[in-house]
Scaffold this motif. Structure first.
Motif, mmCIF file in Angstrom:
data_model
loop_
_atom_site.group_PDB
_atom_site.id
_atom_site.type_symbol
_atom_site.label_atom_id
_atom_site.label_comp_id
_atom_site.label_asym_id
_atom_site.label_seq_id
_atom_site.Cartn_x
_atom_site.Cartn_y
_atom_site.Cartn_z
ATOM 1 N N ARG A 134 -34.618 -14.845 -10.539
ATOM 2 C CA ARG A 134 -35.896 -14.920 -9.836
ATOM 3 C C ARG A 134 -35.929 -16.111 -8.889
ATOM 4 O O ARG A 134 -36.356 -16.010 -7.735
ATOM 5 N N LYS A 135 -35.417 -17.250 -9.384
ATOM 6 C CA LYS A 135 -35.449 -18.464 -8.569
ATOM 7 C C LYS A 135 -34.551 -18.344 -7.354
ATOM 8 O O LYS A 135 -34.937 -18.731 -6.235
ATOM 9 N N GLN A 136 -33.342 -17.777 -7.557
ATOM 10 C CA GLN A 136 -32.440 -17.672 -6.402
ATOM 11 C C GLN A 136 -32.979 -16.690 -5.383
ATOM 12 O O GLN A 136 -32.791 -16.861 -4.181
ATOM 13 N N GLY A 137 -33.703 -15.656 -5.836
ATOM 14 C CA GLY A 137 -34.326 -14.712 -4.903
ATOM 15 C C GLY A 137 -35.382 -15.396 -4.053
ATOM 16 O O GLY A 137 -35.492 -15.154 -2.837
ATOM 17 N N GLU A 138 -36.180 -16.251 -4.685
ATOM 18 C CA GLU A 138 -37.207 -16.972 -3.938
ATOM 19 C C GLU A 138 -36.572 -17.924 -2.927
ATOM 20 O O GLU A 138 -37.021 -18.034 -1.774
ATOM 21 N N LEU A 139 -35.510 -18.619 -3.391
ATOM 22 C CA LEU A 139 -34.842 -19.562 -2.487
ATOM 23 C C LEU A 139 -34.148 -18.837 -1.338
ATOM 24 O O LEU A 139 -34.087 -19.342 -0.198
ATOM 25 N N ALA A 152 -29.413 -24.992 0.181
ATOM 26 C CA ALA A 152 -28.627 -25.883 -0.679
ATOM 27 C C ALA A 152 -29.047 -25.734 -2.136
ATOM 28 O O ALA A 152 -28.214 -25.700 -3.046
ATOM 29 N N ALA A 153 -30.352 -25.628 -2.346
ATOM 30 C CA ALA A 153 -30.845 -25.463 -3.715
ATOM 31 C C ALA A 153 -30.383 -24.148 -4.309
ATOM 32 O O ALA A 153 -30.047 -24.060 -5.483
ATOM 33 N N ARG A 154 -30.326 -23.109 -3.471
ATOM 34 C CA ARG A 154 -29.900 -21.795 -3.968
ATOM 35 C C ARG A 154 -28.447 -21.835 -4.402
ATOM 36 O O ARG A 154 -28.063 -21.195 -5.392
ATOM 37 N N SER A 155 -27.642 -22.605 -3.680
ATOM 38 C CA SER A 155 -26.227 -22.706 -4.048
ATOM 39 C C SER A 155 -26.077 -23.281 -5.445
ATOM 40 O O SER A 155 -25.264 -22.817 -6.243
ATOM 41 N N SER A 156 -26.887 -24.299 -5.755
ATOM 42 C CA SER A 156 -26.837 -24.899 -7.088
ATOM 43 C C SER A 156 -27.284 -23.902 -8.147
ATOM 44 O O SER A 156 -26.691 -23.799 -9.222
ATOM 45 N N VAL A 157 -28.341 -23.151 -7.831
ATOM 46 C CA VAL A 157 -28.836 -22.155 -8.771
ATOM 47 C C VAL A 157 -27.796 -21.073 -9.015
ATOM 48 O O VAL A 157 -27.614 -20.593 -10.146
ATOM 49 N N MET A 158 -27.079 -20.683 -7.973
ATOM 50 C CA MET A 158 -26.061 -19.636 -8.115
ATOM 51 C C MET A 158 -24.931 -20.095 -9.028
ATOM 52 O O MET A 158 -24.376 -19.299 -9.790
ATOM 53 N N ASP A 159 -24.607 -21.400 -8.969
ATOM 54 C CA ASP A 159 -23.583 -21.928 -9.874
ATOM 55 C C ASP A 159 -24.059 -21.815 -11.329
ATOM 56 O O ASP A 159 -23.300 -21.428 -12.220
ATOM 57 N N GLU A 160 -25.324 -22.166 -11.572
ATOM 58 C CA GLU A 160 -25.878 -22.046 -12.926
ATOM 59 C C GLU A 160 -25.898 -20.591 -13.369
ATOM 60 O O GLU A 160 -25.590 -20.279 -14.530
#
Length: 742
Positions: A134-139, A152-160
């Motif tokens: 959900r978070k990566q979709g919003e980002l 940049a934030a989405r990249s970090s979320v994708m790693d998680e």
């Protein structure tokens, strides 16, 4: 407190006057934080007299009421009473039962716990995955809208997210529980709404959950938090480990719990059973096999101390056999005496004499430490899918027991026992019907730490609870109950029979004193047979006959010619036998006083009209019972009470006579169960008579009955009993047509 404040929980029209009085006294005891010993004969209304004020006090002071019994029929009655209360008052009540009878996939406790933990980890990982997606979709949407920081934030979320997805892939090989998974992922609102609409039974909960693919036991655990009333079995309170978990599920500290114990005369033996600890020879062997594959320096320590204990156990039982005794061992555990008055027990002595090493204390500590680590490893392996079942650590079980044995086997009130049995199929605890001679199987042993004095278990419980009510029809003498259970701040009250006295008779037949040494005499057997036949012939309906043992019950079932015979035998279904007996109108049920039909079972109206107790049904007086007597004598005797081995000692009174008379009183209470009911109770043994108190006071037992029950006892010569019964039942207009001929 106004009278009406607790009577709102009384679900019927009006309480009896004595019931109203009892409610007031119990409420006052709860206000004082005192325990209440409450004896009430059949018809007293003990359950509601205890439950009504307890619910009111609990509501006012934010407590939970737990009512507990070890009798299934009583648990059903509690449920009916709670349901009746819930119809008029807004209370949440549940009937709680253990996991073993509610599991949908039939796994043991440890395996269930591991499955539950892994399933919860899976659901949490899935929830984390969903949140990250959900978070990566919003980002992603924010980045596409021109927000450079969002990319940049989405990249970090994708790693998680990638890490969580890898974790989820690992769950494919791990064991989980589908039923519990649905508990965690489905909407269970409807279940809890249904649960609190009425007082549901565990069977109803199981069926409701099973139809929907849910785990009813785990839902029940969730649903029990914050309820007003819980109905449960003794072990939820008497087992320290289970009690700790149970209170946690309730969301309560012990001081926030009011406990009501039904059939409280059974708490003594139940607490003793919950305290016993055992270790079989087979478990030690399994532990040694387990250690043989462990590469750890502590494994040598564990092997040394366990091998020494195993050898000592074998030496203790081989040395304990008397001539010819070994051949008599069958499939049931058979005790061998190893205790010594002037030194440690034979098993401990054998261990100490043969142990060679750096010190058994340090080696046991190392074994327990290693066992804990192995147990944790087995749980991880099961959760990770490396094992199809959750393996139990035999090393931990064996090492912990050996540590307890060496520390406690010589302590006051703890009796060390070695038992043996004959193994038929090579497994621990099961015997196959192979058609072979039982003497062909191998003998193996078991060490047991037997707790003689229950207050070592129960004192802490009663000290921790806010208050408790212990109720029974046979709880007196109260001082014995207080001592045995470790009760301190105690109030007591007793109410005798509430039904019309003219509708019951209690005859003490001055027949032979049925000492064990006399039971084989032909004249004694003939006399008892005639007394039973006279009673059956004069009884307009069914007759219950209780004996000191199943062997005696079988003997007289073959001798007595009156009535239709129903014999209670070990291994037969007591429920089915009772149903067949109560369907008859001229049945005679022969059973042991120490069986399951002597208490907690109602025989209403025509189900049984007369009850006979043959002899004073003392239990088998073995070494274990002698240890209990000695422990009670040491704890509660005085300088004038002897050694604990005489009929006038505190040990004998606490351990043997009082429990036996309570059993007898329970048996007498099987008939005359309502104000309209009627019946006769017959005690066959001269030790019950007034004459015995004068002529053989050391053996007389009449004085152990409460005074109001003694006052109703009518001494009767054997040949006159039939006329007494004839007159009584004729007065009750109980015979259809002409009465029988005496």
């Amino acid at each position: 407190m106004s009278q009406a404040s607790y009577l709102r929980y009384f679900p019927y029209s009006e309480p009896y006057e004595h019931q109203r009085e009892a409610m007031g006294r119990i409420y006052e005891a709860l206000e004082d934080g005192s325990d209440m010993l409450f004896e009430g004969a059949t018809g007293t209304g003990k359950t509601l007299a205890s439950l009504v004020p307890a619910l009111e006090y609990a509501r006012e002071h934010d407590k939970t009421v737990v009512i507990t019994t070890n009798v299934h029929q009583q648990m059903r009655q509690f449920r009916r009473d709670a349901s009746a209360i819930a119809e008029t008052e807004d209370i949440r009540a549940v009937v709680f039962r253990g996991k073993g009878s509610m599991c949908h996939i039939d796994v043991d406790y440890q395996e269930c716990q591991a499955l539950r933990d892994t399933t919860r980890d899976l659901v949490e990982a899935e929830q984390e995955q969903a949140e990250l997606e959900r978070k990566q979709g919003e980002l992603l949407a924010e980045g596409q809208a021109g927000d450079s920081d969002a990319a940049a934030a989405r990249s970090s979320v994708m790693d998680e997210l990638e890490s969580v997805e890898e974790e989820l892939e690992e769950f494919a090989d791990r064991a989980t529980c589908d039923h519990y998974y649905r508990n965690l992922t489905a909407d269970t609102t409807d279940f809890f709404a249904w649960l609190y609409e009425d007082v549901r039974t565990p069977d109803e909960i199981y069926e409701y959950a099973h139809e929907r693919g849910l785990c009813g036991y785990e839902l029940l655990k969730e649903g029990v938090e914050g309820v007003d009333l819980v109905v449960c079995n003794y072990h939820h309170l008497l087992s320290p480990m289970i009690r700790e978990q149970f209170f946690r599920w309730l969301g309560r500290d012990p001081e926030d719990v009011i406990a009501i114990f039904d059939e409280a005369h059974n708490v003594e033996s139940a607490a003793r059973d919950h305290a016993r600890r055992t270790l079989t020879e087979n478990t030690v062997e399994s532990a040694l096999d387990e250690l043989s594959g462990v590469e750890d320096p502590r494994a040598d320590n564990a092997e040394n101390v366990l091998e020494t204990f195993l050898g000592a156990l074998r030496e203790a039982y081989e040395e304990g056999f008397e001539f010819g005794e070994r051949a008599t061992v069958g499939e049931n555990w058979y005790d061998l005496a190893i205790d010594n008055e002037d030194r440690r027990d034979d098993l401990t002595l054998a261990f100490l004499q043969t142990y060679v090493g750096p010190g058994y204390e340090s080696e046991i500590d190392a074994a327990v430490e290693l066992g804990n680590e192995l147990d944790s490893r087995y749980e991880r392996e099961y959760k990770n899918g490396e094992r199809s079942v959750r393996k139990e650590c035999q090393t931990l079980q064996a090492a912990e027991f050996v540590a307890q044995w060496l520390e406690e086997s010589g302590a006051m009130g703890t009796y060390p026992v070695v038992s043996v049995r004959r193994e038929q199929d090579g497994t621990d605890g099961e015997t196959l019907d192979t058609g072979t001679d039982p003497a062909d199987g191998e003998i193996y042993g078991r060490a047991e730490l037997y707790t003689c004095i229950p207050n070592q278990v129960t004192r802490a419980l009663f000290d921790d609870l806010h208050a408790s009510v212990l109720m029974s029809a046979t709880l007196r003498p109260f001082d014995v109950t207080e001592d045995v259970l470790g009760l301190d701040d105690v109030e007591t009250m007793a109410y005798g029979a509430q039904f019309p006295e003219q509708r019951r008779r209690t005859y003490t037949v001055d027949g032979p004193a049925l000492f064990a040494s006399k039971r084989e005499e032909p004249a004694v057997q003939e006399s008892v047979t005639e007394i039973i036949e006279d009673t059956v012939r004069m009884t307009p309906g069914n007759t219950l006959v209780f004996f000191p043992s199943y062997g005696e019950a079988e003997r007289y079932s073959e001798r007595v010619s009156e009535g239709t015979t129903y014999l209670d035998e070990p291994g037969t279904s007591a429920h089915d036998l009772r149903e067949r007996f109560t369907d008859d109108d001229d049945g005679v049920l022969y059973t042991s006083m120490w069986g399951t039909l002597g208490e907690g079972v109602s025989y209403d109206g025509d189900d049984a009209r007369s009850v006979i107790v043959v002899g004073v049904p003392y239990p088998h007086l073995d070494e274990r019972m002698q240890a209990v007597q000695d422990a009670y004598e040491e704890s509660f005797g005085d300088e004038t009470s002897g050694t604990g081995r005489g009929e006038d000692s505190a040990g004998w009174r606490y351990a043997v006579e009082i429990p036996t008379i309570r059993k007898t009183r329970q048996a007498l209470g099987r008939v005359v169960r309502s104000p309209e009911d009627f019946g006769a109770r017959v005690l066959v043994d001269s030790r019950y008579t007034e004459r015995a108190e004068m002529e053989m006071p050391s053996y007389a037992v009449r004085g152990s009955f409460p005074p109001e029950e003694r006052a109703e006892m009518i001494d009767m010569d054997p040949e006159k009993l039939k006329f007494g019964l004839l007159n009584f039942y004729a007065d009750m207009d109980a015979y259809d047509g002409d009465p029988p001929t005496p």
